[in-house]
Design a protein around this motif. Structure first.
Motif, PDB file in Angstrom:
ATOM      1  N   ASN A   1      63.464  49.741  66.389  1.00 51.30           N
ATOM      2  CA  ASN A   1      64.893  49.511  66.619  1.00 51.30           C
ATOM      3  C   ASN A   1      65.755  49.672  65.373  1.00 51.30           C
ATOM      4  O   ASN A   1      66.950  49.400  65.405  1.00 51.30           O
ATOM      5  CB  ASN A   1      65.107  48.107  67.215  1.00 51.30           C
ATOM      6  N   LYS A   2      65.133  50.078  64.276  1.00 50.47           N
ATOM      7  CA  LYS A   2      65.903  50.266  63.043  1.00 50.47           C
ATOM      8  C   LYS A   2      66.131  51.765  62.802  1.00 50.47           C
ATOM      9  O   LYS A   2      65.410  52.607  63.341  1.00 50.47           O
ATOM     10  CB  LYS A   2      65.168  49.627  61.860  1.00 50.47           C
ATOM     11  N   THR A   3      67.126  52.054  61.976  1.00 56.09           N
ATOM     12  CA  THR A   3      67.471  53.455  61.709  1.00 56.09           C
ATOM     13  C   THR A   3      67.072  53.814  60.290  1.00 56.09           C
ATOM     14  O   THR A   3      67.430  53.097  59.342  1.00 56.09           O
ATOM     15  CB  THR A   3      68.996  53.661  61.885  1.00 56.09           C
TER      16      THR A   3
ATOM     17  N   CYS B   1      59.172  49.815  63.055  1.00 54.62           N
ATOM     18  CA  CYS B   1      60.505  49.244  63.321  1.00 54.62           C
ATOM     19  C   CYS B   1      61.262  50.165  64.279  1.00 54.62           C
ATOM     20  O   CYS B   1      62.195  50.880  63.856  1.00 54.62           O
ATOM     21  CB  CYS B   1      61.312  49.129  62.034  1.00 54.62           C
TER      22      CYS B   1
ATOM     23  N   ASP C   1      66.460  42.005  57.069  1.00 48.08           N
ATOM     24  CA  ASP C   1      67.376  41.731  58.198  1.00 48.08           C
ATOM     25  C   ASP C   1      68.235  42.954  58.504  1.00 48.08           C
ATOM     26  O   ASP C   1      68.859  43.028  59.559  1.00 48.08           O
ATOM     27  CB  ASP C   1      68.321  40.571  57.834  1.00 48.08           C
ATOM     28  N   SER C   2      68.303  43.872  57.559  1.00 46.81           N
ATOM     29  CA  SER C   2      69.137  45.064  57.775  1.00 46.81           C
ATOM     30  C   SER C   2      68.537  45.955  58.851  1.00 46.81           C
ATOM     31  O   SER C   2      67.325  45.919  59.081  1.00 46.81           O
ATOM     32  CB  SER C   2      69.237  45.888  56.491  1.00 46.81           C
ATOM     33  N   ASP C   3      69.410  46.767  59.462  1.00 46.48           N
ATOM     34  CA  ASP C   3      68.862  47.638  60.505  1.00 46.48           C
ATOM     35  C   ASP C   3      68.974  49.123  60.150  1.00 46.48           C
ATOM     36  O   ASP C   3      68.566  49.976  60.920  1.00 46.48           O
ATOM     37  CB  ASP C   3      69.523  47.341  61.861  1.00 46.48           C
ATOM     38  N   THR C   4      69.518  49.419  58.960  1.00 47.30           N
ATOM     39  CA  THR C   4      69.654  50.828  58.570  1.00 47.30           C
ATOM     40  C   THR C   4      69.212  51.000  57.120  1.00 47.30           C
ATOM     41  O   THR C   4      69.546  50.169  56.264  1.00 47.30           O
ATOM     42  CB  THR C   4      71.132  51.285  58.727  1.00 47.30           C
TER      43      THR C   4
END
Ligand code: 13P
Ligand code: SF4
Length: 329
Positions: A263-265, A261, A241-244
């Motif tokens: 949209n993730k960093t 992914c 669920d994390s984005d970074t």
């Protein structure tokens, strides 16, 4: 017939700028019934043109099942050797013979053979990042994808030698409660990550998860939210669920992470020395589009393995693949 000079370890023929390398590689591949396999640590453009991109376990599994006449392994030398051992009747090519591995180099076969001889009664487990000559002394090969499960499949009181990666060995000892005897080897890339810099990044990106390959030092693994092979780190990033994410492994993996992914960093974990590109494996980066094109065109350089070594080294690789298949890995 032209005489190809391989003294540099690759076909050193410069290709005209007018040649569209990507198109020509695709054409040659079809013409010659060749398959291109690439590891996640190679350059993005190599990964994008490959038929299959994966971690070292998946590359071995693919090599074993392909029906292609030619296998081009865009990775490092031991990956080509593993493919050749599994498919002795195929032509296995690598774009550059100089693509070695610091971890494999940390385990010379003669010294490893002596070490094994000094410890009779031990089951010998070798990481796939070894030469065929080291696999010759091995009972079971493992990769970072299956090391834990394979060690756990052995009797609790079985005496085990594990080589060559001391960090992976220590990590497997810690999670399985075993006391394997470790060879003192390591990978130059994974040894160089800076704990201080990772902690600084964690302050800056407070929700970031740290992903680490088990070849990293214990101090790095201590701060990791997920530890695993390149494929496992990728899956974790996809399903999280994390984005970074701060990624403590060779930075080539970021290409596939970012693709899967968008949209993730993903932030590559920095090495201790900020002036070097030490989180890049210089060996993996020897695979270039031009060398790949020449390799397919001239069918050179070709991996060969002495038949006596190959027949013996195949046993522990097959054992790994069989156990992995049974475990659904
Ligand atoms: P994987 O088994 O995760 O692909 O790792 C191979 C490797 O060379 C790690 O440095
Ligand atoms: Fe070998 Fe390290 Fe490169 Fe992996 S990253 S291929 S272990 S030198």
């Amino acid at each position: 017939m032209i005489n190809i000079d391989l003294s540099k370890g690759f076909v050193d023929i410069s290709v005209s700028k007018n040649v569209n390398l990507k198109e020509e590689i695709v054409k040659l591949k079809k013409e010659k019934n060749a398959v291109i396999l690439a590891h996640y640590y190679t350059e993005g453009e190599i990964q994008d043109i490959a038929d299959f991109v994966g971690d070292s376990l998946a590359l071995a599994q693919w090599a074993k099942k392909t029906s292609a006449d030619i296998i081009v392994m865009c990775g490092v030398h031991f990956m080509g050797e593993t493919a050749k051992i599994l498919c002795p009747d195929r032509k296995v090519l690598v774009p550059d013979m100089n693509a070695g591995c610091s971890l494999a180099d940390s385990c010379p076969a003669d010294k490893f053979g002596d070490f094994v001889a000094q410890h009779p009664g031990y089951t010998v487990i070798s990481y796939v990042n070894t030469t065929a000559a080291v696999k010759y002394y091995t009972d079971i090969v493992v990769t970072s994808s299956n090391a834990r499960q394979i060690v756990e499949s052995l009797d609790k009181d079985e005496k085990i030698i594990f080589g060559p990666d001391r960090n992976l060995g220590n990590y497997i000892n810690s999670i399985t409660g075993r006391d394997m005897l470790l060879w003192d080897g390591a990978c130059d890339v994974h040894e160089k990550f800076s704990l201080e810099k990772i902690l600084e990044l964690k302050k800056q990106y407070s929700s970031a998860k740290v992903l680490a390959h088990p070849e990293c030092k214990k101090v790095i693994l201590t701060v990791a939210d997920h530890i695993g092979s390149t494929a496992s780190l990728l899956n974790f990033a996809v399903n999280s669920d994390s984005d970074t994410f701060i990624v403590a492994t060779e930075s080539g993996i970021l290409h596939e992470m970012q693709k899967k992914c968008p949209n993730k960093t993903f932030i590559p974990a920095p090495p201790m020395d900020s002036t070097c590109a030490c989180n890049e494996c210089a060996f993996m980066r020897l695979n270039t589009l031009e060398k790949l094109y020449n390799t397919l065109k001239y069918e050179l350089p070709e991996i060969t393995v002495d038949s006596k070594i190959s027949e013996r080294a195949k046993l522990p690789i097959d054992r790994m693949l069989d156990i992995s298949a049974k475990l659904g890995l």
